[in-house]
Every structure is written in structure tokens, then in C-alpha cells.
Write an enzyme that holds these catalytic residues in place. Sequence first.
Site, short mmCIF file in Angstrom:
data_model
loop_
_atom_site.label_atom_id
_atom_site.label_comp_id
_atom_site.label_asym_id
_atom_site.label_seq_id
_atom_site.Cartn_x
_atom_site.Cartn_y
_atom_site.Cartn_z
N TYR A 159 0.82 -1.22 0.00
CA TYR A 159 0.00 0.00 0.00
C TYR A 159 0.86 1.27 0.00
O TYR A 159 0.74 2.09 -0.92
CB TYR A 159 -1.01 -0.02 1.16
CG TYR A 159 -1.78 1.29 1.26
CD1 TYR A 159 -2.77 1.61 0.34
CD2 TYR A 159 -1.48 2.22 2.24
CE1 TYR A 159 -3.47 2.82 0.41
CE2 TYR A 159 -2.16 3.42 2.32
CZ TYR A 159 -3.15 3.72 1.41
OH TYR A 159 -3.82 4.92 1.48
N LYS A 163 1.28 4.08 -3.05
CA LYS A 163 0.92 5.49 -2.90
C LYS A 163 2.13 6.38 -3.21
O LYS A 163 1.99 7.45 -3.81
CB LYS A 163 0.40 5.78 -1.48
CG LYS A 163 -0.91 5.12 -1.12
CD LYS A 163 -2.08 5.51 -2.02
CE LYS A 163 -2.65 6.88 -1.76
NZ LYS A 163 -3.88 7.13 -2.57
#
EC number: 1.1.1.-
Length: 369
Positions: A159, A163
Amino acid sequence: MAESAQVPTLVYLVTGGCGFLGEHIVRMLLEREPRLRELRVFDLHLSSWLEELKTGPVQVTAIQGDVTQAHEVAAAVAGSHVVIHTAGLVDVFGKASPKTIHKVNVQGTQNVIEACIRTGTQFLVYTSSMEVVGPNIKGHPFYRGNEDTPYEAVHRHPYPCSKALAEQLVLEANGRKVNGGLPLVTCALRPTGIYGEGHQVMRDFYNQGLRFGGRLFRAVPASVEHGRVYVGNVAWMHVLVARELEQRAALMGGQVYFCYDKSPYKSYEDFNMEFLGPCGLRLIGTHPLLPYWLLLLLATLNALLQWLLRPLVLYTPLLNPYTLAVANTTFTVSTNKAQRHFGYKPLFSWEESKARTIHWVQALEGSAW
Ligand SMILES: NC(=O)C1=CN([C@@H]2O[C@H](COP(=O)(O)OP(=O)(O)OC[C@H]3O[C@@H](n4cnc5c(N)ncnc54)[C@H](O)[C@@H]3O)[C@@H](O)[C@H]2O)C=CC1
Ligand SMILES: C[C@H](CCCC(C)(C)O)[C@H]1CC[C@H]2[C@@H]3[C@H](O)CC4=CC(=O)CC[C@]4(C)[C@H]3CC[C@]12C
């Protein structure tokens, strides 16, 4: 975008507009952007509440689509003045594969950028995350840091990796020429942990507390501070950035801004208790009930179980090595960059943010209120 303030001429697109943050951005735009003529809400799953928004003065266009499909994104972007790209796969629990997280968060963002360039859309606001900075895998604290604070950003989890890559793509795209020859103006907003009406993890904690007879058990030392920001203020920052990007392109283009407000600095659990306490839950223990090494062992066992059970069932507990590390590492921001660059002041005070969130928890299904 140079029309008079009163004439509604602008077309905005919000990707992920049916998610937790996306819904607040959509509603905030309708309330507080008088120049809006059309609001396009693009999401993989369209929510039924969109229907009630279609009766207002602004044309609300619901678009069911997938950011990983370049042609669907391009069709939605064409003719819009501003894109707020909030869609993302927020998964730190192992629900999706690393490949899927990358595809949605990185390839999806690349598709949005390319769509802006091909169709001539000049303004792009990206919802990034504090996770782009940290906490890093070394557990270094980030204490009251700002956008310029040096910090060793080292990630392994899919994750934050996704990002960080996506944010980089957005910032590097600033200044590229869009169809028609004008420069693309981009910037990225980095919320810390968002809370407020619709927050799934808060709902999970509340339900967990109800299952344990109104008790939650402290797992993180009270001294570890975790940055949190109210969803309404994060939405307001998006609205302001989108509004100011044209006038202040030279200053804001290619910039990152932490999302912040007056929410107090507390541990993740103590902060949640600001809302769950008034709803009847108690946090047991002034110190973590289990020593860190035991929690780490349990978190590692959870990760192992997740891997073993994957062919049969999706086992995604809140506790895993990554969530334990994030919850146990101080990460707080203290900055006024957004105020200096585009005049941001939180729209909701801490008292109001708290009252709204408590009201929402009390209305949850299964609540005793
Ligand atoms: N929740 C938090 O504490 C934080 C969230 N963020 C960022 O804010 C953004 C929104 O997050 P949340 O609202 O919390 O998550 P969410 O899961 O509630 O919302 C994400 C939305 O994106 C949509 N979406 C997912 N995959 C898609 C795809 N392939 N195509 C089109 N739409 C897709 C989902 O259907 C959902 O409506 C994300 O980019 C996330 O990384 C950043 C910092 C903190
Ligand atoms: C789930 C965690 C708390 C449980 C810890 C346990 C099991 C020991 O009690 C959450 C603690 C910190 C959260 C993350 C943080 O707020 C930063 C985030 C930013 C994002 O962009 C997405 C969400 C998140 C990763 C958020 C997720 C839940 C926590 C890990």
C-alpha cells in the site's frame, strides 16, 4: 476557469467519489463550490445516495468505471476542468494482492494523468497519504514534522509503496503539456489517518468492542502519538486546492500538502476512545495488556495463518506486522503550508468534528444508543 465567480460553468470529476473520503468531497463540492455546473462521480461501485444529489441545481453524473481501464478513465475525464483523483485501494490487511494494489493505485493514477493530457484537462488534485512518508520500516518517529522534515522513507508494504509511486507520477506530471498546449498543474494532498462519519476501521473497532462486552484492550502505549484528521477538513482541503490551483499554479503546481486540523495528538486507541467512549465503550489498561514481543508474535502468526488459509478463505485480522508497526510508531504533523499556499483553515473545529463522529457512531447498527 476564468469565468465570473457567480456563473456555474465548471465541470469537476471525482474518482472514488463513492468511498469514505470521496463522498465527503462530493457533498462538500456541491455545498461550497458555486462555480460548479457538472459534477462527475466516477467509481467502481456507485452508491444509492448519489440519486438524491441529482435533484439539485448542479448536474451530478454518476459514472460506473474502473481506473485501471484507460478508455473508461479518458471518457470520464474528457471535457472536465478539474480532476480530483481519490480512488484507490486502501488495503493494509491483505484483502487484495500486491499486484492488484499496484494496478489500481499506480496504473490507475497513470491512466488519470494520461487522460488529462490527452483530453486537455489542466488541473489534477491527487489524494496521496502520510504513508508516502512513513512510518518507515525502521520504526523511526516522525514527531510534529512538516512537508520539509527530513525522514528516511523506506517502505516494503504494497500500500505505501503504491501510494509513493503514484504520488511521484502525479508530481512529475506537473508542467507537462495537455492537449491544446497548456501546462498540466498537479498537486498531492497527504492526509494522516482520516476519521469521521463512514470510517470503516472505526466501525470495526466499535463492533469489536461490542462483541467484548463494551471493552477494548489497550495494545499500543499511550505515549505513541498518531496523526489524525477529520474527513470534513480533508474534503475541504481538496475543494480549496481544486479552486486555487489555477490562480496559484506557479506556487502550488507540483507541491505536496499534509492534511491537518486541530485534532489532538494521541495514540491511535486513545484517539478512537474520544468517540467510542461516549458511545459506551471502555479501553482497558493504562499500559498495553500484552508485551510488544507477544503482540508481534501474534501478528506474525496472523500473517502466517492468512497465507496458509488463502486458498480456502480470506483471513484479514486488524492485527498484522504492518498495522502493529504503524500503530506503534509516532507519526504526527505540524505544518501551516496549506494555509500559506492557499489559505486553508479547518472548516470544522475539533469539538464539531468530534460531535459529528460520535453522532455517527451512535447511529450505527447494533449501537445501544
Ligand atoms: N482512510 C484513510 O485514513 C486515508 C486514505 N487516504 C487515501 O484517500 C483515498 C480514499 O480513501 P478512503 O475513502 O479511505 O477509501 P475507500 O475505500 O472508502 O474509497 C476508495 C474508493 O475508490 C473506489 N475504487 C477502488 N478501486 C477502484 C477502481 N479500480 N476504479 C474506480 N474506483 C475504485 C472504491 O470503490 C471506493 O469507493 C485513497 O486514495 C487513500 O489512499 C489517504 C490517507 C489516509
Ligand atoms: C488498524 C490499525 C490499528 C490496529 C492496531 C492494533 C491491532 C495493534 O490494535 C491502524 C493504526 C494506524 C492505521 C493507519 C494509519 O492511520 C495510516 C493510514 C493511512 C492511509 O493512507 C490508509 C490507512 C492507514 C494505513 C491506517 C490503516 C489502519 C491503521 C494501520
